[in-house]
Design a protein around this motif. Structure first.
Motif, PDB file in Angstrom:
ATOM      1  N   ARG A 295       0.859  -1.180   0.000  1.00 35.85           N
ATOM      2  CA  ARG A 295       0.000   0.000   0.000  1.00 35.85           C
ATOM      3  C   ARG A 295       0.900   1.237   0.000  1.00 35.85           C
ATOM      4  O   ARG A 295       1.506   1.572   1.011  1.00 35.85           O
ATOM      5  CB  ARG A 295      -0.925   0.002   1.214  1.00 35.85           C
ATOM      6  CG  ARG A 295      -1.953  -1.110   1.193  1.00 35.85           C
ATOM      7  CD  ARG A 295      -2.790  -1.156   2.456  1.00 35.85           C
ATOM      8  NE  ARG A 295      -2.012  -1.526   3.625  1.00 35.85           N
ATOM      9  CZ  ARG A 295      -1.774  -0.739   4.673  1.00 35.85           C
ATOM     10  NH1 ARG A 295      -2.265   0.484   4.716  1.00 35.85           N
ATOM     11  NH2 ARG A 295      -1.054  -1.172   5.694  1.00 35.85           N
ATOM     12  N   PHE A 296       1.016   1.858  -1.163  1.00 36.56           N
ATOM     13  CA  PHE A 296       1.825   3.066  -1.316  1.00 36.56           C
ATOM     14  C   PHE A 296       0.901   4.252  -1.084  1.00 36.56           C
ATOM     15  O   PHE A 296      -0.039   4.481  -1.851  1.00 36.56           O
ATOM     16  CB  PHE A 296       2.430   3.105  -2.723  1.00 36.56           C
ATOM     17  CG  PHE A 296       3.335   4.281  -2.979  1.00 36.56           C
ATOM     18  CD1 PHE A 296       4.511   4.430  -2.259  1.00 36.56           C
ATOM     19  CD2 PHE A 296       3.020   5.225  -3.947  1.00 36.56           C
ATOM     20  CE1 PHE A 296       5.364   5.505  -2.500  1.00 36.56           C
ATOM     21  CE2 PHE A 296       3.856   6.300  -4.192  1.00 36.56           C
ATOM     22  CZ  PHE A 296       5.034   6.437  -3.466  1.00 36.56           C
ATOM     23  N   LEU A 297       1.135   5.003  -0.016  1.00 37.12           N
ATOM     24  CA  LEU A 297       0.125   5.977   0.399  1.00 37.12           C
ATOM     25  C   LEU A 297       0.711   7.196   1.080  1.00 37.12           C
ATOM     26  O   LEU A 297       1.901   7.242   1.417  1.00 37.12           O
ATOM     27  CB  LEU A 297      -0.883   5.308   1.336  1.00 37.12           C
ATOM     28  CG  LEU A 297      -0.351   4.721   2.650  1.00 37.12           C
ATOM     29  CD1 LEU A 297      -0.464   5.733   3.777  1.00 37.12           C
ATOM     30  CD2 LEU A 297      -1.091   3.458   3.025  1.00 37.12           C
ATOM     31  N   LYS A 298      -0.170   8.162   1.281  1.00 30.97           N
ATOM     32  CA  LYS A 298       0.172   9.414   1.947  1.00 30.97           C
ATOM     33  C   LYS A 298      -0.877   9.725   3.001  1.00 30.97           C
ATOM     34  O   LYS A 298      -2.086   9.601   2.749  1.00 30.97           O
ATOM     35  CB  LYS A 298       0.212  10.546   0.916  1.00 30.97           C
ATOM     36  CG  LYS A 298       0.410  11.943   1.477  1.00 30.97           C
ATOM     37  CD  LYS A 298       1.848  12.214   1.796  1.00 30.97           C
ATOM     38  CE  LYS A 298       2.075  13.700   2.130  1.00 30.97           C
ATOM     39  NZ  LYS A 298       3.478  13.976   2.453  1.00 30.97           N
ATOM     40  N   ASN A 299      -0.442  10.120   4.182  1.00 28.16           N
ATOM     41  CA  ASN A 299      -1.365  10.562   5.226  1.00 28.16           C
ATOM     42  C   ASN A 299      -1.743  12.027   4.999  1.00 28.16           C
ATOM     43  O   ASN A 299      -0.878  12.870   4.742  1.00 28.16           O
ATOM     44  CB  ASN A 299      -0.706  10.428   6.605  1.00 28.16           C
ATOM     45  CG  ASN A 299      -0.575   8.986   7.028  1.00 28.16           C
ATOM     46  OD1 ASN A 299      -1.563   8.307   7.220  1.00 28.16           O
ATOM     47  ND2 ASN A 299       0.655   8.517   7.163  1.00 28.16           N
ATOM     48  N   ILE A 300      -3.036  12.319   5.094  1.00 28.28           N
ATOM     49  CA  ILE A 300      -3.561  13.664   4.864  1.00 28.28           C
ATOM     50  C   ILE A 300      -4.504  14.007   6.020  1.00 28.28           C
ATOM     51  O   ILE A 300      -5.226  13.142   6.507  1.00 28.28           O
ATOM     52  CB  ILE A 300      -4.360  13.738   3.544  1.00 28.28           C
ATOM     53  CG1 ILE A 300      -3.577  13.139   2.387  1.00 28.28           C
ATOM     54  CG2 ILE A 300      -4.778  15.165   3.229  1.00 28.28           C
ATOM     55  CD1 ILE A 300      -4.424  12.895   1.147  1.00 28.28           C
ATOM     56  N   CYS A 301      -4.509  15.258   6.403  1.00 26.48           N
ATOM     57  CA  CYS A 301      -5.509  15.687   7.378  1.00 26.48           C
ATOM     58  C   CYS A 301      -6.894  15.471   6.779  1.00 26.48           C
ATOM     59  O   CYS A 301      -7.117  15.712   5.593  1.00 26.48           O
ATOM     60  CB  CYS A 301      -5.311  17.158   7.713  1.00 26.48           C
ATOM     61  SG  CYS A 301      -6.443  17.758   8.968  1.00 26.48           S
ATOM     62  N   GLY A 302      -7.825  14.994   7.573  1.00 22.16           N
ATOM     63  CA  GLY A 302      -9.168  14.710   7.068  1.00 22.16           C
ATOM     64  C   GLY A 302     -10.218  15.545   7.769  1.00 22.16           C
ATOM     65  O   GLY A 302     -10.098  16.766   7.905  1.00 22.16           O
ATOM     66  N   MET A 303     -11.240  14.872   8.274  1.00 27.86           N
ATOM     67  CA  MET A 303     -12.360  15.567   8.900  1.00 27.86           C
ATOM     68  C   MET A 303     -12.018  16.106  10.293  1.00 27.86           C
ATOM     69  O   MET A 303     -12.874  16.681  10.973  1.00 27.86           O
ATOM     70  CB  MET A 303     -13.573  14.640   8.969  1.00 27.86           C
ATOM     71  CG  MET A 303     -14.110  14.256   7.589  1.00 27.86           C
ATOM     72  SD  MET A 303     -14.457  15.693   6.554  1.00 27.86           S
ATOM     73  CE  MET A 303     -15.829  16.390   7.455  1.00 27.86           C
TER      74      MET A 303
END
Length: 492
Positions: A295-303
């Motif tokens: 799983r190639f991914l990026k953490n992003i601010c969400g709700m």
């Protein structure tokens, strides 16, 4: 076809659930059995998880199943990542596990990078540098001569420790271990070079197993407590996000996913890790998935942004989501844009004031109403998703024609449409219960009901209702994105 039942334990950092999954006529149905809080316990300036309380809640869920005379085929446990439990030579828990929020790791990366470079750590593991990763937790505990660590015979990750309490068998499940920053991303095994740097022997860890592995059966003690028989416990994708991604109802591999909740995680499934200078610079991570995927991914601010604003608004009025969305739709579009991942939004005393201050300092009008602030948050998140999506496609070189939004945020129809508009591709929303579904379907795969990811996702697709969104107003969103990029480059 006979109904087949599976028991899923889904533990988050604030709450947990036990869920009964039924597979009938090649479709899946869910029923929540219990829901309970998961508290971080502060004592003597340290932060802990109460693992025995979690174990007790799992037993309570199993007792209900027993009383209802439901014959379950297996049990699977998923949790949040990185945290571990120390077990002594007698097989006993030495202490409650430390929480990733424990402050002792704040300076750990800087201290470890005096011994081994940041580039080396990322190059070996493919995991983004975060101070609470297990690598830094264990390094900090080693530095402070933690007696529980020194006395430990084995170190187990949270889902593996709870499975051990049920079965008496110790394993290290691959997806949860991949969050630790201690696995070599290409070899998919513990990186002995990094372990040596922090003074931890590879022998401290149980053998690595992959999703679908049968850990063992319920121990006689647990059978007596619950009234159940010797039911197998399966190593599902122990990391909750890995289980959620397993439930993406994709028809082929040309998709990206967005696990949407308090925090958002956007990524793709890949056969190999993507580790290079650009992925390091962009702080993308490579975590384990099912059937050998990465799983190639990026953490992003969400709700998180809106949740914090709602908490402040509650002092005067408890706005419902329909009220917020209706007010947002009436607000002027693209008048206020922020970078959701700006450090000023990490944990401000007032999120509303932080948003207003950001707009003022970037020479924009200042939002004043709850509708304007809500629209600002939604449009800014969609633009941030576009930025990460663009980087994701550039780094991976993969053709992506659809974004699957899963998790609780998939119910937010307005944000889903805005995301489709911003990215310029189709967005498919659902399932909202992705983690539980993924957990259960990995058990179903272990039992032979489905054979692989493709058949698993076909069953999920046939079982749930999804909503598709098509992109609109491309030219307007293009101009808004140019404005966003200018703000991002000059971020305060």
């Amino acid at each position: 076809m006979k109904d087949t039942y599976f028991f899923a334990v889904d533990l988050g950092a604030t709450s947990g659930r036990t869920i009964l999954g039924k597979v009938i006529d090649q479709k899946i149905e869910l029923r929540e059995i219990t829901r309970f809080p998961n508290h971080i316990i502060q004592s003597c300036n340290r932060f802990y998880w109460d693992i025995l309380a979690l174990y007790h809640e799992i037993l309570n869920g199993l007792k209900i199943i027993s009383k209802e005379n439901i014959e379950i085929s297996s049990i699977g446990i998923d949790t949040w990542g990185v945290d571990v439990v120390f077990i002594d030579k007698n097989g006993e828990i030495l202490s409650n596990p430390y929480s990733y929020r424990d402050p002792c790791t704040i300076d750990s990366p800087a201290q470890l990078f005096k011994k081994v470079s940041k580039e080396k750590v990322y190059g070996n593991t493919g995991i983004q540098i975060m101070n609470f990763n297990t690598l830094f937790q264990l390094f900090a505990q080693k530095q402070r001569n933690c007696q529980a660590l020194e006395a430990s015979d084995k170190i187990l990750f949270m889902p593996d420790a709870l499975s051990y309490l049920l079965t008496g068998k110790m394993v290290t499940e691959y997806t949860i271990a991949s969050t630790s920053q201690m696995l070599n991303a290409n070899k998919r095994e513990f990186d002995e070079e990094l372990l040596n740097e922090i003074g931890i022997s590879k022998d401290k860890f149980a053998p690595i197993v992959f999703p679908g592995h049968i850990i063992g059966n319920l121990s006689k003690e647990v059978q007596e407590i619950t009234g159940l028989s010797d039911i197998p416990v399966i190593a599902v994708a122990g990391h909750d996000t890995a289980s959620a991604v397993a439930a993406v109802p994709a028809k082929d591999d040309h998709f990206a996913y967005l696990s949407s909740g308090t925090w958002s995680l956007m990524g793709i499934e890949n056969s190999d890790a993507i580790i290079n200078e650009n992925s390091f610079k962009e702080n993308f991570t490579n975590e384990g998935g099912i059937q050998g995927t990465i799983r190639f991914l990026k953490n992003i601010c969400g709700m998180w942004l809106l949740e914090r604003c709602r908490a402040e608004w509650e002092k005067e009025h408890n706005y419902s989501y329909p009220e917020l969305i209706d007010a947002a739709l009436k607000a002027e579009p693209f008048k206020y844009i922020i970078n959701p991942d700006s450090p000023c939004f990490a944990n401000p005393s007032s999120m509303i004031d932080a948003i207003k201050s950001y707009c003022k300092q970037t020479s924009q009008p200042v939002p004043t109403t709850y509708g304007e602030i809500t629209r600002c948050i939604f449009e800014s998140l969609a633009l941030r998703y576009r930025q990460v999506f663009t980087t994701l496609t550039n780094l991976s070189g993969k053709e992506i024609n659809v974004l699957h939004i899963i998790g609780g945020g998939s119910k937010n129809a307005l944000l889903n449409q805005l995301t489709s508009n911003a990215l310029g591709i189709e967005v498919v929303a659902g399932p909202s219960e992705a983690t539980a579904i993924g957990n259960i379907m990995i058990q179903a795969m272990s039992s032979g009901i489905v054979s692989d990811i493709k058949s698993m996702r076909t069953l999920i697709k046939d079982s749930i209702d999804t909503v598709a969104y098509q992109p609109e107003d491309g030219e307007l969103w293009g101009k808004a994105y140019d404005k966003y990029l200018t703000l991002f480059r000059n971020d305060i």
